[in-house]
Motif scaffolding. Structure first.
Motif, mmCIF file in Angstrom:
data_model
loop_
_atom_site.group_PDB
_atom_site.id
_atom_site.type_symbol
_atom_site.label_atom_id
_atom_site.label_comp_id
_atom_site.label_asym_id
_atom_site.label_seq_id
_atom_site.Cartn_x
_atom_site.Cartn_y
_atom_site.Cartn_z
ATOM 1 N N GLU A 82 -123.623 51.588 5.330
ATOM 2 C CA GLU A 82 -124.026 52.844 5.711
ATOM 3 C C GLU A 82 -123.482 52.965 7.273
ATOM 4 O O GLU A 82 -124.362 52.391 7.834
ATOM 5 C CB GLU A 82 -124.980 53.327 5.302
ATOM 6 N N PHE A 83 -122.501 54.241 7.604
ATOM 7 C CA PHE A 83 -122.544 54.381 8.821
ATOM 8 C C PHE A 83 -123.143 55.804 8.805
ATOM 9 O O PHE A 83 -122.971 56.734 8.371
ATOM 10 C CB PHE A 83 -121.068 54.610 9.186
ATOM 11 N N ASN A 84 -123.998 55.967 9.782
ATOM 12 C CA ASN A 84 -124.763 57.291 10.296
ATOM 13 C C ASN A 84 -124.376 57.879 11.589
ATOM 14 O O ASN A 84 -124.234 56.864 12.740
ATOM 15 C CB ASN A 84 -126.272 57.182 10.116
ATOM 16 N N GLU A 85 -123.845 59.084 11.635
ATOM 17 C CA GLU A 85 -123.361 59.653 12.996
ATOM 18 C C GLU A 85 -124.699 59.705 14.197
ATOM 19 O O GLU A 85 -124.357 60.039 15.379
ATOM 20 C CB GLU A 85 -122.821 60.938 12.908
ATOM 21 N N GLY A 86 -125.752 59.583 13.734
ATOM 22 C CA GLY A 86 -127.027 59.808 14.537
ATOM 23 C C GLY A 86 -127.206 61.184 15.099
ATOM 24 O O GLY A 86 -126.886 62.011 14.447
#
Length: 152
Positions: A82-86
């Protein structure tokens, strides 16, 4: 000639080769070490120095946009990455999160995220160091990324 490391991070939060021996019973399982944590980039270097706007750059992290420095990578035990933009997004139209798959190679020294692979240099309970090579104008540049646990 700026390389988009947000995309690079999404495609491959690179990883790891532990200094611990795999057959050491005291060594933590690598899947356990990497999984279910919020990882953020803390450093990126490039070797050899990469020419950028007339300057040779080795500290790539200093060149990155602030909105890329708070991106979060999570490796789920079930093989989902999972990649999260923050908190800050470089592109307001980009989705906040995206998912793909991740896996180790058979020796757990290379991690594949989606279609990108990265070599593991170090993996501990709170640090990842990985390398990847990008060829630009016929020159191979080795990028070394350091990841830490996102502060609470």
């Amino acid at each position: 000639m700026k390389i988009n490391f947000a995309l690079s991070a999404f495609l491959g939060i690179a990883l790891f080769a532990s200094c611990e021996k795999k057959d050491d019973p005291a060594a933590a399982n690598r899947t356990e070490l990497i999984s279910e944590k919020q990882w953020i980039l803390t450093a990126v270097t490039v070797d050899p120095a990469l020419p950028l706007n007339g300057t040779l750059v080795t500290n790539w992290y200093a060149q990155m946009d602030e909105c890329d420095k708070d991106d979060i990578a999570i490796f789920r035990k079930n093989g989902v990455y999972e990649f999260n933009e923050g908190a800050s997004k470089c592109d307001p139209n980009a989705p906040q999160t995206a998912q793909t798959t991740w896996s180790f190679n058979s020796t757990e020294t290379v991690v594949t995220v989606g279609s990108s692979s990265f070599t593991l240099v170090e993996l501990t309970k709170d640090k990842i160091i990985d390398t990847r090579v990008h060829t630009i104008n016929g020159i191979n540049y080795t990028f070394t990324e350091t990841w830490g646990i996102k502060p609470s």
